[in-house]
Design a protein around this motif. Structure first.
Motif, short mmCIF file in Angstrom:
data_model
loop_
_atom_site.label_atom_id
_atom_site.label_comp_id
_atom_site.label_asym_id
_atom_site.label_seq_id
_atom_site.Cartn_x
_atom_site.Cartn_y
_atom_site.Cartn_z
N UNK A 108 0.83 -1.20 0.00
CA UNK A 108 0.00 0.00 0.00
C UNK A 108 0.87 1.26 0.00
N UNK A 109 1.92 1.23 0.81
CA UNK A 109 2.80 2.39 0.89
C UNK A 109 3.47 2.67 -0.45
N UNK A 110 3.92 1.62 -1.12
CA UNK A 110 4.58 1.80 -2.42
C UNK A 110 3.61 2.39 -3.44
N UNK A 111 2.36 1.92 -3.44
CA UNK A 111 1.37 2.43 -4.39
C UNK A 111 1.06 3.90 -4.12
N UNK A 112 0.86 4.25 -2.86
CA UNK A 112 0.54 5.64 -2.52
C UNK A 112 1.71 6.56 -2.86
N UNK A 113 2.91 6.14 -2.50
CA UNK A 113 4.08 6.97 -2.80
C UNK A 113 4.29 7.06 -4.31
N UNK A 114 4.03 5.97 -5.04
CA UNK A 114 4.13 6.03 -6.50
C UNK A 114 3.17 7.05 -7.08
N UNK A 115 1.94 7.12 -6.53
CA UNK A 115 0.97 8.11 -7.01
C UNK A 115 1.43 9.52 -6.67
N UNK A 116 1.98 9.72 -5.49
CA UNK A 116 2.45 11.06 -5.11
C UNK A 116 3.62 11.49 -5.99
N UNK A 155 4.82 -1.50 -11.25
CA UNK A 155 3.49 -0.98 -11.59
C UNK A 155 3.23 0.38 -10.98
N UNK A 156 3.68 0.58 -9.75
CA UNK A 156 3.48 1.87 -9.10
C UNK A 156 4.25 2.97 -9.80
N UNK A 157 5.38 2.61 -10.39
CA UNK A 157 6.11 3.61 -11.16
C UNK A 157 5.38 4.00 -12.43
N UNK A 158 4.63 3.05 -13.02
CA UNK A 158 3.91 3.37 -14.25
C UNK A 158 2.67 4.22 -14.02
N UNK A 159 2.23 4.36 -12.75
CA UNK A 159 1.12 5.29 -12.46
C UNK A 159 1.47 6.67 -12.97
N UNK A 160 2.77 6.97 -12.98
CA UNK A 160 3.24 8.27 -13.44
C UNK A 160 2.79 8.56 -14.86
N UNK A 161 2.60 7.52 -15.68
CA UNK A 161 2.21 7.72 -17.07
C UNK A 161 0.82 8.31 -17.21
N UNK A 162 -0.06 8.03 -16.28
CA UNK A 162 -1.46 8.45 -16.38
C UNK A 162 -1.80 9.61 -15.47
N UNK A 163 -1.22 9.64 -14.30
CA UNK A 163 -1.59 10.68 -13.35
C UNK A 163 -0.96 12.01 -13.76
N UNK A 164 -1.73 13.09 -13.78
CA UNK A 164 -1.15 14.39 -14.16
C UNK A 164 -0.07 14.79 -13.16
#
Length: 494
Positions: A108-116, A155-164
């Motif tokens: 969970x921490x990795x996903x949240x930090x990846x989004x931030x 996967x959490x790093x690839x969130x960067x591709x979609x999140x503004x």
């Protein structure tokens, strides 16, 4: 034979480009070479005139003078600096301790930090490398399944591709002729759904395979109370400030993406300096990475403009439109074909190449079918995320392979760990097709006006002060007009 080539010049050009790319020749030079040789052949066949290639001057100048593309080096430099600034360490430590008591807490921490990090940097490499170096050793130490650990980090790093403010969204906005602000607003709902999908998978895994995502033991949760919140605040406050500087100012319409990127670079440098990590080596490495990525993007875009100009000149746009408009299923069939096509291309091409080569060919067809181009761009962006997770060519997997110890983590573990998250990304694409409101809801701002409630009130003149009057003077009089006279002209004399 000549007639066959003349009538099928567009598909021959497209097939030649695919052949060059499959051989492995650099995309920028493949595009330019196929475009130029195809243009010369088209001139010889009488499909275009020699003066048509004179448009190349304006096309290439348009690339080099495009201020929107200046955001790419700014966001790249900001991401590299933030990778070294220490902010990711503070975020992962704080959220890891906060969620450590539950199964899958580190995930969970990795996903949240990846989004931030994604909402700040806009680059995949910075997120994957930072989280891989920091969180993977901890996850391995406390018994996390190695395939799950590598998969969630990539996967959490690839969130960067979609999140503004994603670099992909900026490039797609340029190719679709839409504003980056619209693309950012439209991608907000999709990025939230993606984070929830990732966290939902971790929750399911914690139920069906709890041994893969154990909770941290009590002795590992060393931070409690104010000490824990101090670490979280130290990581989140600078992050929220940078998110507002970079993303908030764009959405409020205060600055352009280029200006926001420049301010983000300044913020990243200040943050690295405050944490004592701003050194000449860090700055030089960031500038070097930025120069390489920017040069690659510019050359790909120049080559794409050469190819697109010639391709459109020989009727390629009409060929693509006829080919895709007649697919069975109408709009749904078109969307299914496009997503399968982009998914397959992502095995061989990165997102810049897909955006510059494929999107200019698909966008006119989508617009002619009445598809919202912002929603279309967000859907394609969600699909292009898979290019970072595809075994064996995914860049996120390459980044992770480069930083993890080879004696402890096998390449097959990284590839197999990416598959569940790749499926989740495809589920997101399906959700965007089934529920376009995930994108359009944030864009549509209908104004409901009841015409029966409209009252037009005119100012009353009774009892009020007399308004000054203006009387036009009478028109000048020049007397009655003279009666017309007609005199017979004398006969001609010879």
């Amino acid at each position: 034979m000549i007639d066959f080539i003349r009538e099928n010049m567009a598909p021959i050009l497209f097939g030649g480009l695919v052949l060059f790319l499959l051989i492995g020749y650099p995309a920028a030079f493949s595009l330019a070479a196929v475009g130029l040789f195809g243009g010369l052949a088209a001139i010889e066949l009488g499909l275009i005139g020699p003066q048509f290639l004179g448009n190349l001057t304006y096309q290439l100048y348009g690339v080099l003078s495009n201020e929107l593309l200046l955001a790419i080096p700014f966001f790249t430099l900001m991401g590299v600096i933030l990778e070294k600034s220490g902010m990711a360490e503070d975020l992962l430590e704080g959220f890891g301790q906060l969620f450590g008591g539950v199964r899958g807490g580190l995930s969970y921490a990795v996903i949240i930090v990846g989004a931030i990090l994604g909402a700040i940097t806009g680059t995949v490499a910075a997120s994957v490398i930072a989280m891989g170096l920091i969180s993977l050793p901890v996850m391995m130490r406390y018994g996390y399944n190695i395939r799950h650990a590598t998969g969630v980090i990539a996967a959490s790093g690839t969130i960067t591709q979609l999140i503004p403010p994603s670099l992909v969204l900026i490039v797609l906005a340029d190719q679709l002729q839409r504003s980056p602000g619209e693309m950012y607003i439209g991608a907000t709902g999709a990025s939230i759904v993606q984070v929830l999908l990732f966290m939902g998978w971790v929750f399911v895994l914690s139920i069906i395979r709890p041994q893969d995502v154990p909770a941290l033991p009590p002795e590992a949760r060393t931070l409690r109370g104010w000490a824990l919140w101090k670490v979280i605040i130290r990581g989140t406050v600078p992050s929220l400030a940078l998110i507002f500087i970079v993303l908030g100012t764009i959405l409020l319409g205060l600055v352009t993406p280029t200006e926001a990127g420049a301010m983000g670079v300044v913020g990243a440098l200040l943050l690295a300096w405050m944490n004592g990590r701003l050194t000449w080596a860090v700055t030089w490495g960031g500038m070097l990475s930025t120069m390489r990525l920017t040069a690659m993007v510019v050359f790909i875009l120049l080559g794409a403009r050469v190819f697109t100009l010639v391709f459109q000149g020989v009727g390629g746009g009409h060929w693509i439109e006829e080919l895709l408009s007649n697919l069975p299923g109408g709009v749904v069939g078109f969307l299914i074909f496009v997503n399968i096509f982009v998914f397959i291309l992502a095995f061989f091409l990165d997102f810049f190449e897909i955006a510059f080569i494929v999107i200019p060919l698909l966008a006119p067809v989508a617009e002619s079918m009445g598809i919202n181009l912002v929603w279309f761009g967000v859907m394609i962006c969600a699909n292009m995320q898979t290019s970072f997770m595809h075994p064996p060519f995914g860049f996120a997997l390459f980044y992770l392979r480069g930083i993890v110890p080879r004696d402890k983590v096998k390449t097959t573990d990284i590839y197999m760990g990416a598959i569940p998250w790749l499926v989740l990304q495809l589920i997101l694409v399906g959700l965007l097709i089934a529920f376009p409101q995930l994108v359009t809801y944030f864009l549509d701002t209908p104004v409901d006006v009841d015409l029966d409630t409209i009252h037009i009130v005119l100012p009353s003149t009774g009892g009020a002060e007399t308004l000054p009057g203006f009387t036009a003077p009478p028109p000048p009089s020049f007397g009655p007009p003279p009666a017309p006279s007609f005199v017979t002209p004398p006969p001609p004399t010879f």
